[in-house]
Design an enzyme around this catalytic site. Structure first.
Site, PDB file in Angstrom:
ATOM      1  CE  LYS A   1      41.692  40.477  38.833  1.00  7.45           C
ATOM      2  NZ  LYS A   1      42.437  40.516  40.097  1.00  7.45           N
TER       3      LYS A   1
ATOM      4  NE  ARG B   1      37.216  37.035  41.663  1.00  8.55           N
ATOM      5  CZ  ARG B   1      37.505  38.305  41.408  1.00  8.55           C
ATOM      6  NH1 ARG B   1      36.980  38.898  40.368  1.00  8.55           N
ATOM      7  NH2 ARG B   1      38.325  38.945  42.196  1.00  8.55           N
TER       8      ARG B   1
ATOM      9  NE  ARG C   1      42.528  48.093  45.583  1.00  8.55           N
ATOM     10  CZ  ARG C   1      42.178  46.924  45.081  1.00  8.55           C
ATOM     11  NH1 ARG C   1      42.392  46.664  43.812  1.00  8.55           N
ATOM     12  NH2 ARG C   1      41.636  46.014  45.850  1.00  8.55           N
TER      13      ARG C   1
ATOM     14  NE  ARG D   1      38.122  46.860  46.063  1.00 11.43           N
ATOM     15  CZ  ARG D   1      38.501  45.986  45.130  1.00 11.43           C
ATOM     16  NH1 ARG D   1      38.981  46.423  43.987  1.00 11.43           N
ATOM     17  NH2 ARG D   1      38.396  44.699  45.354  1.00 11.43           N
TER      18      ARG D   1
ATOM     19  NE  ARG E   1      39.822  41.026  47.593  1.00  9.44           N
ATOM     20  CZ  ARG E   1      40.349  42.231  47.429  1.00  9.44           C
ATOM     21  NH1 ARG E   1      40.586  42.998  48.468  1.00  9.44           N
ATOM     22  NH2 ARG E   1      40.635  42.655  46.211  1.00  9.44           N
TER      23      ARG E   1
END
Ligand code: AP5
Ligand code: MG
Ligand code: ZN
Length: 213
Positions: A13, A88, A127, A160, A171
């Site tokens: 996203k 969300r 990431r 992160r 998640r």
């Protein structure tokens, strides 16, 4: 143009929203980025958000909705925006609809970036993120020019806190329970568009441009 990006954590996203924002000259509004900026600055909001984020849970709607509505009320959002990570939950979507309707406007597109859970766990471990400008890298797929440094602004890149495998699984569960119902919600409104997020990120962007025109 008002666009919503839907998709599981790690679907891409943020990667796509950044490019959409550039091409169509509208702000990229990410509630996750806003929370992370607050965590970095040590604000009360940041501390509260972190306690949920670290577990892979959602930050409560009351908190999130207020931040989002304040952000989209700013001048730079007059000609539209691309929302990344909001809404969300169904209640968040309803609040957004109401706020947009009060201005006599509508959301134009909800783009669902579709990626199966198996692909996601692999992506997250590689990431790297820039907390200053929101740029996202991947050590294999999208490496920065200098290891550990943001190409755009020179800030040190971070892993992160919520990208640990256990948290990523939480998640994903949170996503399936609370966020996935939004796909039907926007489909019923006739503005849902689907793209295959397992393709190369340039191809994903091309597919999105075909939709947006
Ligand atoms: P948020 O920051 O929104 O995280 P998320 O939804 O979990 O999504 P990510 O940012 O992890 O993934 P992404 O889809 O943006 O993918 P990316 O482009 O980085 O939210 C974090 C937390 O904040 C939430 O868990 C929640 O606690 C809280 N929160 C935020 N908003 C909230 C709200 N509205 N309500 C309540 N709580 C809220 O890509 C991922 C990786 O894959 C990158 O390394 C990238 O380089 C790579 N990649 C991207 N595309 C491709 C591709 N096509 N092929 C290969 N690799 C790719
Ligand atoms: Mg993101
Ligand atoms: Zn940066």
């Amino acid at each position: 143009m008002k666009i919503i990006m839907l998709g599981a954590p790690g679907a891409g996203k943020g990667t796509q929203a950044k490019q959409i924002a550039e091409k169509y000259d509208i702000p990229h509004v990410s509630t996750g980025d806003i929370f992370r900026a607050n965590i970095k600055e040590g604000t009360a909001l940041g501390m509260e958000a972190k306690s949920y984020m670290d577990k892979g849970a959602l930050v409560p709607d009351e908190l999130t909705v207020k931040i989002l509505l304040d952000r989209v009320a700013k001048d730079d959002c007059k000609n539209g925006y691309v929302l990344d990570g909001f809404p969300r939950t169904i209640p968040q979507a309803e609040v957004l609809d109401k706020a947009v309707a009060e201005l006599g406007e509508t959301i134009d597109y909800a783009i669902n970036v579709d990626v199966p859970d198996e692909n996601i766990i692999k992506r997250m471990s590689g990431r790297r993120a820039c907390v200053k400008c929101g740029a996202t890298y991947h050590i294999v797929n999208v490496p920065p020019k200098t290891e550990g440094i943001c190409d755009v602004c020179g800030e040190k890149l971070i892993v992160r806190d919520d990208d640990k495998e256990e948290t990523v699984k939480n998640r994903l569960n949170t996503y399936h329970e609370q966020t996935q119902p939004l796909i039907d919600y926007y489909s019923n409104k006739g503005i849902l568009k689907e793209v295959d997020g397992t393709k190369d990120m340039k191809e994903v962007f091309d597919d999105i441009v075909k939709i947006l025109g």
